[in-house]
Scaffold this active site. Structure first.
Site, PDB file in Angstrom:
ATOM      1  CG  ASP A 197      -2.027  -1.063   0.975  1.00 31.46           C
ATOM      2  OD1 ASP A 197      -1.748  -2.253   1.249  1.00 31.46           O
ATOM      3  OD2 ASP A 197      -3.102  -0.714   0.462  1.00 31.46           O
ATOM      4  CG  ASN A 230       0.591  -5.719   1.836  1.00 30.87           C
ATOM      5  OD1 ASN A 230      -0.167  -5.126   1.059  1.00 30.87           O
ATOM      6  ND2 ASN A 230       0.604  -7.039   1.914  1.00 30.87           N
TER       7      ASN A 230
HETATM    8  O1  MRU Z   1      -7.587  -3.255   3.140  1.00 30.82           O
HETATM    9  P1  MRU Z   1      -7.359  -3.660   1.720  1.00 30.82           P
HETATM   10  O2  MRU Z   1      -8.092  -4.893   1.326  1.00 30.82           O
HETATM   11  O3  MRU Z   1      -7.587  -2.502   0.771  1.00 30.82           O
HETATM   12  O4  MRU Z   1      -5.796  -3.999   1.659  1.00 30.82           O
HETATM   13  C1  MRU Z   1      -5.241  -4.432   0.452  1.00 30.82           C
HETATM   14  C2  MRU Z   1      -3.809  -4.746   0.534  1.00 30.82           C
HETATM   15  O5  MRU Z   1      -3.191  -4.635   1.568  1.00 30.82           O
HETATM   16  C3  MRU Z   1      -3.122  -5.119  -0.748  1.00 30.82           C
HETATM   17  O6  MRU Z   1      -2.059  -5.994  -0.498  1.00 30.82           O
HETATM   18  C4  MRU Z   1      -2.579  -3.866  -1.430  1.00 30.82           C
HETATM   19  O7  MRU Z   1      -3.539  -2.850  -1.486  1.00 30.82           O
HETATM   20  C5  MRU Z   1      -2.095  -4.156  -2.807  1.00 30.82           C
HETATM   21  S1  MRU Z   1      -3.384  -4.554  -3.961  1.00 30.82           S
HETATM   22  C6  MRU Z   1      -2.605  -4.688  -5.469  1.00 30.82           C
END
Ligand code: MRU
Length: 355
Positions: A238, A248
């Site tokens: 992220d 992440n």
């Molecule tokens: O809370 P989320 O489901 O939005 O978290 C998603 C993640 O942590 C993913 O690993 C990240 O956004 C990468 S998606 C290509």
């Protein structure tokens, strides 16, 4: 895979349609959005999630916000609109980059009508770029796997696939590309408590693809690495700080430590929009804290009619408190390589590769 069937986001005739990821895999339900407020709610409540998908949806949200107005813009209204979308979810930097770019593109623009057109076109452009970046990232990732081996066993965390992006995915994109290159891939998907992106979404995507997938609970990876040869851990991200520290989904950090202990390569898959060079290291990455109920009960997944899609039932005593940080930061020393659309490199090479 038929990516149109799978796309979490689509836009047709002024309506933004999201595949509601809160109710998958129990139900394939679509939400049609016509306002920026509904869009922000969907991002916050995770009907759409995954860093790239959040950013694309956010820009479509701006377009919907612009369409609701007419005449000439007041710059403060534009700033308030952008701030409203920005406040939806804090950790993934993709949204913040996209909103900055969206603002830049309308700097000299006067009418709301033109804001609408420019932001809509930008969101469509983002979708196309994200898909082509992911396809390149996937190919680059394949280069890290042995050519003399034809079967690979990998662990992944959260969901980083077509559901989290404009298609193909990042970490799941590498898995798809490995399979497309003629290999057998066996995926172990961390269930990813508390929102269950791994067991609900990754397992769903892998099953639709015909890729062998075993769900494990988040605490099982150590056992697995002790008992089976695991070729790699592949995760998304992220936000990556300048020194490579990576935010992440919560639980990534634990997985990275276990991988290091077992000498299993730990790969972070990231497109350019994940790198936040304004942050020296991971300490200043904002970590989203979510509702305690996501941890203490299993019945928070409801559709608009209040119907449940997971086993209803409380998993803790009434009144129990919980912590729910939605992300953690993995220190760069645990990362074997970044896999991006512009190549694979070590955390220490970020400065030279991104300049
Ligand atoms: O809370 P989320 O489901 O939005 O978290 C998603 C993640 O942590 C993913 O690993 C990240 O956004 C990468 S998606 C290509």
């Amino acid at each position: 895979m038929d990516s149109s069937r799978f796309s979490p986001i689509s836009w047709k005739e002024g309506i933004l349609t999201l595949l509601d990821q809160r109710v998958l895999p129990g139900k394939k339900s679509f939400l049609n959005l016509e306002t920026v407020d509904d869009t922000v709610t969907c991002i916050r409540e995770m009907a759409v999630r995954g860093a790239p998908a959040i950013a694309i949806t956010g820009v479509f949200g701006l377009a919907l916000g612009a369409r609701a107005q007419s005449g000439n813009v007041d710059k403060t209204d534009v700033e308030n609109l952008i701030a409203k979308v920005f406040a939806s979810r804090p950790t993934a930097v993709n949204l913040s980059f996209a909103l900055k770019e969206a603002k830049k593109r309308v700097e000299q623009v006067l009418s709301w009508e033109d804001h609408y057109k420019i932001w809509k076109a930008y969101a469509v452009e983002m979708m196309q770029k994200d898909l082509s970046d992911n396809l390149r990232l996937g190919k680059n990732g394949v280069s890290l796997f042995s050519k003399s081996q034809k079967e690979f066993h990998v662990i992944t965390h959260c969901n980083t696939g077509a559901l989290a992006t404009a298609g193909h995915g990042t970490a799941l994109g590498v898995i798809r590309s490995l399979r497309d290159a003629g290999n057998k891939v066996v995926v172990y998907a961390d269930e990813t408590r508390p929102f269950l992106q791994g067991s609900r979404l990754t397992a769903f995507e892998m099953m639709e693809e015909g890729i062998e997938c075993h769900i494990i609970t988040d605490g099982m990876s150590g056992w697995l690495m002790n008992h089976k040869k695991i070729d790699a851990v592949l995760v998304g991200c992220d936000r990556v700080a300048a020194n490579g520290d990576t935010a992440n989904k919560i639980g990534t950090y634990n997985l990275a430590i276990v991988a290091k202990e077992h000498s299993v390569p730990f790969y972070v898959c990231a497109t350019r929009d994940s790198f936040d060079l304004s942050l020296e290291d991971g300490r200043k990455i904002p970590i989203e804290m979510r509702k305690e109920e996501e941890v203490t009960v299993f019945d928070f997944l409801k559709n608009g009619k209040g119907e449940l899609y997971l086993q209803p039932g409380t998993t803790s005593p009434a009144g129990a408190r919980a912590l729910n940080p939605s992300f953690d930061v993995t220190p760069h020393k645990f990362i074997s390589s970044f896999i991006t659309e512009f190549g694979c490199f070590l955390p220490g090479e970020i400065g030279s590769r991104l300049s």
